[in-house]
Design a protein around this motif. Sequence first.
Motif, PDB file in Angstrom:
ATOM      1  N   LEU A   7       0.697  -1.041  -0.061  1.00 53.56           N
ATOM      2  CA  LEU A   7       0.078   0.124  -0.099  1.00 53.56           C
ATOM      3  C   LEU A   7       0.900   1.299   0.137  1.00 53.56           C
ATOM      4  CD1 LEU A   7      -2.906  -0.757   2.482  1.00 53.56           C
ATOM      5  CD2 LEU A   7      -3.223  -0.668  -0.053  1.00 53.56           C
ATOM      6  N   GLY A   8       2.155   1.390   0.505  1.00 57.86           N
ATOM      7  CA  GLY A   8       2.828   2.285   0.790  1.00 57.86           C
ATOM      8  C   GLY A   8       3.870   2.205  -0.412  1.00 57.86           C
ATOM      9  N   LYS A   9       4.901   3.226  -0.525  1.00 56.73           N
ATOM     10  CA  LYS A   9       5.809   3.401  -1.763  1.00 56.73           C
ATOM     11  C   LYS A   9       6.983   2.526  -1.344  1.00 56.73           C
ATOM     12  CE  LYS A   9       7.689   4.790  -5.573  1.00 56.73           C
ATOM     13  NZ  LYS A   9       7.106   4.586  -6.849  1.00 56.73           N
ATOM     14  N   LEU A  10       7.084   1.429  -2.176  1.00 55.68           N
ATOM     15  CA  LEU A  10       8.163   0.505  -1.857  1.00 55.68           C
ATOM     16  C   LEU A  10       9.662   1.027  -2.497  1.00 55.68           C
ATOM     17  CD1 LEU A  10       6.412  -2.702  -2.572  1.00 55.68           C
ATOM     18  CD2 LEU A  10       6.805  -2.115  -0.444  1.00 55.68           C
ATOM     19  N   ASN A  11      10.596   0.680  -1.708  1.00 57.39           N
ATOM     20  CA  ASN A  11      11.970   0.712  -2.377  1.00 57.39           C
ATOM     21  C   ASN A  11      12.185  -0.217  -3.246  1.00 57.39           C
ATOM     22  OD1 ASN A  11      13.331  -1.254  -0.817  1.00 57.39           O
ATOM     23  ND2 ASN A  11      13.587   0.387   0.720  1.00 57.39           N
ATOM     24  N   ASP A  12      13.325  -0.368  -4.157  1.00 55.11           N
ATOM     25  CA  ASP A  12      13.336  -1.155  -5.028  1.00 55.11           C
ATOM     26  C   ASP A  12      13.561  -2.718  -4.415  1.00 55.11           C
ATOM     27  OD1 ASP A  12      13.044   0.510  -7.298  1.00 55.11           O
ATOM     28  OD2 ASP A  12      15.258   0.826  -7.215  1.00 55.11           O
ATOM     29  N   LEU A  13      14.354  -2.862  -3.428  1.00 57.54           N
ATOM     30  CA  LEU A  13      14.815  -3.924  -2.720  1.00 57.54           C
ATOM     31  C   LEU A  13      13.356  -4.551  -2.116  1.00 57.54           C
ATOM     32  CD1 LEU A  13      16.618  -6.207  -1.970  1.00 57.54           C
ATOM     33  CD2 LEU A  13      17.015  -4.810   0.230  1.00 57.54           C
ATOM     34  N   ASP A  14      12.687  -3.675  -1.445  1.00 57.54           N
ATOM     35  CA  ASP A  14      11.264  -4.209  -0.744  1.00 57.54           C
ATOM     36  C   ASP A  14      10.453  -4.512  -1.928  1.00 57.54           C
ATOM     37  OD1 ASP A  14      12.059  -4.004   1.729  1.00 57.54           O
ATOM     38  OD2 ASP A  14      11.237  -1.768   1.706  1.00 57.54           O
ATOM     39  N   TYR A  15      10.341  -3.851  -3.180  1.00 59.85           N
ATOM     40  CA  TYR A  15       9.586  -4.128  -4.145  1.00 59.85           C
ATOM     41  C   TYR A  15       9.866  -5.591  -4.873  1.00 59.85           C
ATOM     42  CZ  TYR A  15       7.785  -4.347  -9.109  1.00 59.85           C
ATOM     43  OH  TYR A  15       6.894  -4.527 -10.255  1.00 59.85           O
ATOM     44  N   CYS A  16      11.103  -5.848  -4.768  1.00 60.96           N
ATOM     45  CA  CYS A  16      11.455  -7.395  -5.189  1.00 60.96           C
ATOM     46  C   CYS A  16      11.020  -8.318  -4.283  1.00 60.96           C
ATOM     47  CB  CYS A  16      13.226  -7.345  -5.431  1.00 60.96           C
ATOM     48  SG  CYS A  16      13.622  -6.360  -6.950  1.00 60.96           S
ATOM     49  N   TYR A  17      11.149  -7.960  -2.993  1.00 59.97           N
ATOM     50  CA  TYR A  17      10.809  -8.928  -2.003  1.00 59.97           C
ATOM     51  C   TYR A  17       9.227  -9.256  -2.115  1.00 59.97           C
ATOM     52  CZ  TYR A  17      15.011  -9.637   0.606  1.00 59.97           C
ATOM     53  OH  TYR A  17      16.493  -9.984   0.949  1.00 59.97           O
ATOM     54  N   ALA A  18       8.656  -8.172  -2.178  1.00 60.04           N
ATOM     55  CA  ALA A  18       7.049  -8.243  -2.052  1.00 60.04           C
ATOM     56  C   ALA A  18       6.745  -8.870  -3.374  1.00 60.04           C
ATOM     57  CB  ALA A  18       6.347  -6.810  -2.269  1.00 60.04           C
ATOM     58  N   SER A  19       7.372  -8.543  -4.464  1.00 56.67           N
ATOM     59  CA  SER A  19       6.808  -9.452  -5.841  1.00 56.67           C
ATOM     60  C   SER A  19       7.094 -11.046  -5.502  1.00 56.67           C
ATOM     61  CB  SER A  19       7.565  -8.931  -6.927  1.00 56.67           C
ATOM     62  OG  SER A  19       7.222  -7.637  -7.247  1.00 56.67           O
ATOM     63  N   ILE A  20       8.379 -11.371  -5.022  1.00 59.06           N
ATOM     64  CA  ILE A  20       8.836 -12.898  -4.915  1.00 59.06           C
ATOM     65  C   ILE A  20       7.688 -13.522  -4.079  1.00 59.06           C
ATOM     66  CG2 ILE A  20      10.194 -14.174  -3.743  1.00 59.06           C
ATOM     67  CD1 ILE A  20      12.508 -12.383  -4.618  1.00 59.06           C
ATOM     68  N   VAL A  21       7.204 -12.677  -2.890  1.00 56.97           N
ATOM     69  CA  VAL A  21       6.047 -13.538  -2.065  1.00 56.97           C
ATOM     70  C   VAL A  21       4.927 -13.705  -2.818  1.00 56.97           C
ATOM     71  CG1 VAL A  21       4.803 -12.942  -0.016  1.00 56.97           C
ATOM     72  CG2 VAL A  21       7.310 -12.562   0.114  1.00 56.97           C
ATOM     73  N   LEU A  22       4.474 -12.410  -3.677  1.00 58.45           N
ATOM     74  CA  LEU A  22       3.114 -12.883  -4.113  1.00 58.45           C
ATOM     75  C   LEU A  22       3.032 -13.816  -5.305  1.00 58.45           C
ATOM     76  CD1 LEU A  22       2.587  -8.861  -4.825  1.00 58.45           C
ATOM     77  CD2 LEU A  22       0.952 -10.888  -3.467  1.00 58.45           C
ATOM     78  N   LEU A  23       4.314 -14.061  -6.148  1.00 56.64           N
ATOM     79  CA  LEU A  23       4.697 -14.853  -7.039  1.00 56.64           C
ATOM     80  C   LEU A  23       4.679 -16.336  -6.335  1.00 56.64           C
ATOM     81  CD1 LEU A  23       7.281 -13.044  -9.196  1.00 56.64           C
ATOM     82  CD2 LEU A  23       4.807 -13.639  -9.923  1.00 56.64           C
TER      83      LEU A  23
END
Length: 232
Positions: A7-23
Amino acid sequence: MIKEVVLGKLNDLDYCYASIVLLEELEKVSYARNERLRQFHEKVHARQSFVAAALAMILPVIVWIYLLTSKVSIFNAKTFAILGPRVVGVFMITALLFLIPYLFLHMVWCQPFLRSFRRLFESVLRANLINDVKQIDAKANDIVTKDVFKEERVPESYLSVEFLTLLVRYFECGQSTFMKEALYQLKMELENTGYYSSSNTRETLLQREKAYLADEKGNLELMIEKEEGIHD
């Protein structure tokens, strides 16, 4: 946790982690759908085998009833030397009378002229499958429509657990400080290992799920028909 992060603005590293969990969650959902399809076909083929066996038993049963009730019976032989071969012969004939219709029924089951009958035969199992897959597809749709995948921060062809894990490594090892740099390093690494050309032609799980969800009903029907073709 993921819902709060995305929901918040993710930095690039957190974006990768969030994407991995969702995938990873999407992979579980895709597996659940395939597993449900496998169970459906197992039940269909079990029923098909039972019906074919029951129909194939009709002629052998008639033959045995005739032999057991006939006045001129093969079992009236005076010596075992004559009786033994006759009994073996009857069993062999009975086996053939069962196997030929059984195999024939399996062969004609997949023929186009029986499609309507197959639909009727599978109607209850198919309805249960569709209801279960609808729930699975709802979970898949919820994942692929997350804001993380709408940002287009990473090209869709790189949105896989494998490639995102490499991007995480670049960030954590200090090789990259922003996404464009990490993506450039990933591209160079894939080109150097000879993996780049093949990876461009492969669909990612996310791409496959989006394509499937674009026409859930039609694609599910194609998957059912494809599996039936494989088994038949």
